[in-house]
Design a protein around this motif. Structure first.
Motif, PDB file in Angstrom:
ATOM      1  N   TYR A 163     -78.479   6.413  -4.826  1.00  0.00           N
ATOM      2  CA  TYR A 163     -77.135   6.101  -5.312  1.00  0.00           C
ATOM      3  C   TYR A 163     -77.133   5.600  -6.758  1.00  0.00           C
ATOM      4  O   TYR A 163     -76.061   5.402  -7.335  1.00  0.00           O
ATOM      5  N   ASP A 165     -77.943   7.022  -9.607  1.00  0.00           N
ATOM      6  CA  ASP A 165     -77.443   7.950 -10.614  1.00  0.00           C
ATOM      7  C   ASP A 165     -75.924   7.885 -10.746  1.00  0.00           C
ATOM      8  O   ASP A 165     -75.372   8.248 -11.792  1.00  0.00           O
ATOM      9  N   ARG A 166     -75.256   7.431  -9.716  1.00  0.00           N
ATOM     10  CA  ARG A 166     -73.795   7.349  -9.774  1.00  0.00           C
ATOM     11  C   ARG A 166     -73.331   6.329 -10.805  1.00  0.00           C
ATOM     12  O   ARG A 166     -72.219   6.433 -11.322  1.00  0.00           O
ATOM     13  N   ASP A 167     -74.169   5.333 -11.089  1.00  0.00           N
ATOM     14  CA  ASP A 167     -73.815   4.338 -12.092  1.00  0.00           C
ATOM     15  C   ASP A 167     -73.839   4.952 -13.479  1.00  0.00           C
ATOM     16  O   ASP A 167     -73.042   4.593 -14.343  1.00  0.00           O
ATOM     17  N   ARG A 172     -70.834  12.013 -10.381  1.00  0.00           N
ATOM     18  CA  ARG A 172     -71.589  12.017  -9.126  1.00  0.00           C
ATOM     19  C   ARG A 172     -70.942  11.141  -8.043  1.00  0.00           C
ATOM     20  O   ARG A 172     -71.387  11.161  -6.904  1.00  0.00           O
ATOM     21  N   ARG A 173     -69.941  10.375  -8.417  1.00  0.00           N
ATOM     22  CA  ARG A 173     -69.326   9.458  -7.467  1.00  0.00           C
ATOM     23  C   ARG A 173     -68.304  10.188  -6.597  1.00  0.00           C
ATOM     24  O   ARG A 173     -67.380  10.817  -7.114  1.00  0.00           O
TER      25      ARG A 173
END
Length: 212
Positions: A163, A165-167, A172-173
């Motif tokens: 998770y 990479d969503r930051d 990607r979120r």
């Protein structure tokens, strides 16, 4: 931040550890990782600190490689960005100065987490029901060897890593995703005698008679 930047920066210099053990500096780094780049003026708006204070703290953070100036900006209003997604420091050290500074930083980080958790609890009544159900507050006492505890920490980190990479990339979120802070704290609990029975409360505080 960009994906080319390192995932984490590791602090081992006692001076860097002591410099980072300041709530405003930890807050600024966290904000830059999530909302940066931004200028000292924008940092002041986000934190409630003065522009001069934010500028000073940003320069200290830059001295130890935690932030750097980003491209763009006009005149003296230069934007800053974080240099990595996470900060690491030693869990233990044979160097007394490093050990003392690392422990002080850990204590400062825990105090910051505690204040943020308290604010989250105070504002919890404003959350939609699905988020109230999803949030987690609790503790579990388990009997582990040092090797098992270390392995458990690695497995938890592996669960969270997909998770991360969503930051960095909002695309990607999934729909409905919100920023969630996942605090991991595990320590040798000397308040409970070895072998003493204890009731586990998955969502309540240690020693409480009712779940929350």
């Amino acid at each position: 931040m960009t994906e080319q930047q390192p995932r984490s920066i590791r602090l081992t210099d006692p001076r860097a550890l002591r410099a980072y053990a300041h709530p405003t500096r930890m807050t600024l780094v966290g904000l830059l990782r999530r909302s940066g780049p931004f200028t000292a003026t924008q940092a002041a708006e986000l934190t409630g600190e003065s522009v001069a204070s934010c500028s000073y703290h940003l320069r200290i953070l830059a001295k130890y490689g935690l932030v750097e100036q980003a491209p763009g900006g006009k005149g003296r209003e230069k934007p800053w960005r974080a240099t990595a997604q996470f900060t690491e420091w030693p869990d233990h050290s044979e160097d007394a100065a490093v050990a003392e500074a690392a422990n002080a930083l850990s204590g400062a980080a825990i105090e910051l987490y505690f204040r943020r958790v308290l604010r989250a609890v105070e504002n919890r009544h404003t959350l939609p029901p699905e988020w109230k159900e999803a949030e987690q507050f609790g503790d579990t006492l388990v009997h582990l060897t040092p090797q098992e505890l270390a392995g458990l920490g690695r497995r938890i980190q592996e669960l969270l890593r997909p998770y991360e990479d969503r930051d960095l990339d909002p695309a990607r979120r999934p729909e409905g995703a919100r920023p969630v802070t996942f605090v991991r704290i595990a320590y040798l609990d000397r308040e409970f005698p070895e072998g003493a029975p204890r009731t586990v409360h998955p969502r309540g505080a240690a020693g409480d008679d009712e779940e929350q």
